[in-house]
Design a protein around this motif. Structure first.
Motif: not given
Length: 247
Positions: A76-85, A90-97, A146-147
């Motif tokens: 969970m921590r690694a995914t959060q860091d990757a998505l926030q970075a 890339d604004a399209s990743l906000r939906e992934s967040l 996956a995310l």
């Protein structure tokens, strides 16, 4: 007049006081957030260290529970860091967040269940619940992975596309900077043609062999060739004609 000045000064004083209070509150809130963040990070570090110690120093269901919590928290921590970075560029990743926030709620619930199982004295009950807890952990970590991998693949693809575009632009620019190679070829061709035209100038110039005065010209009939008079002819290494010899 004096009352007006006093009023203006009083308003300025109150404005500075209000500004000072606002700045103090903002600084205090920022400091509190920084302290809370530091405390949370320290708490997570201590808890992760404790879980690693349990997973290595214990056996049975206690070690399995510690491994599940470590895997869940790390994923969970690694995914959060990757998505926030990635969301910064890339604004399209906000939906992934947003999706990850929903997944985090399930992950937090699972972590609490695992924590309660660590304190459960009935080890047989914990052993019976362990397969279901393992399945939940794998589902959550799989979705988080996956995310995370999709976000990294997207960032890598964008980087490759940008590098390809940049390489093409650099190729065009280097070709423009090396324009002298084309100029050299043009100059060489012009010089060759100029040399060819210069090589032919003497054929029709006065004084050239077969074209000077007294020499037969092309198209003329046979003419008598008169030998130069050695008494009056000046050779190139002589400044003046030689005087006619006496007698």
């Amino acid at each position: 007049m004096d009352a007006t000045i006093v009023t203006i000064l009083a308003l300025l004083f109150l404005s500075f006081v209000a500004l000072g209070i606002y700045a103090t509150v903002k600084v205090a809130k920022a400091a509190k957030r920084g302290v809370d963040r530091t405390i949370d990070q320290a708490r997570r570090t201590v808890e992760d260290t404790t879980l690693r110690a349990k997973s290595l120093g214990q056996i049975g269901v206690a070690a399995e529970l510690a491994k599940l919590r470590l895997a869940l928290r790390g994923s969970m921590r690694a995914t959060q860091d990757a998505l926030q970075a990635g969301a910064v560029e890339d604004a399209s990743l906000r939906e992934s967040l947003d999706l990850f926030a929903r997944l985090s709620a399930h992950g937090r619930e699972l972590d609490e269940d695992l924590r309660r199982m660590e304190r459960e004295p009935d080890k047989a009950y914990v052993a019976a619940q362990l397969p279901a807890l393992t399945e939940r952990t794998e589902r959550i970590t799989g979705s988080a992975g996956a995310l995370r991998q999709a976000a990294r693949d997207r960032a890598r693809r964008f980087a490759e596309d940008d590098l390809e575009t940049l390489s093409a632009q650099i190729d065009v620019e280097t070709g423009a900077l090396r324009h002298w190679t084309t100029d050299d070829r043009t100059t060489t061709g012009t010089s060759g043609r100029t040399g060819a035209s210069q090589d032919a100038w003497y054929e029709s110039a006065p004084g050239a062999p077969g074209q000077g005065p007294g020499q037969p010209q092309a198209g003329d009939g046979p003419q008598a060739i008169t030998a130069p008079d050695p008494r009056t002819t000046a050779y190139p290494w002589e400044k003046t004609a030689r005087p006619e010899s006496a007698g």
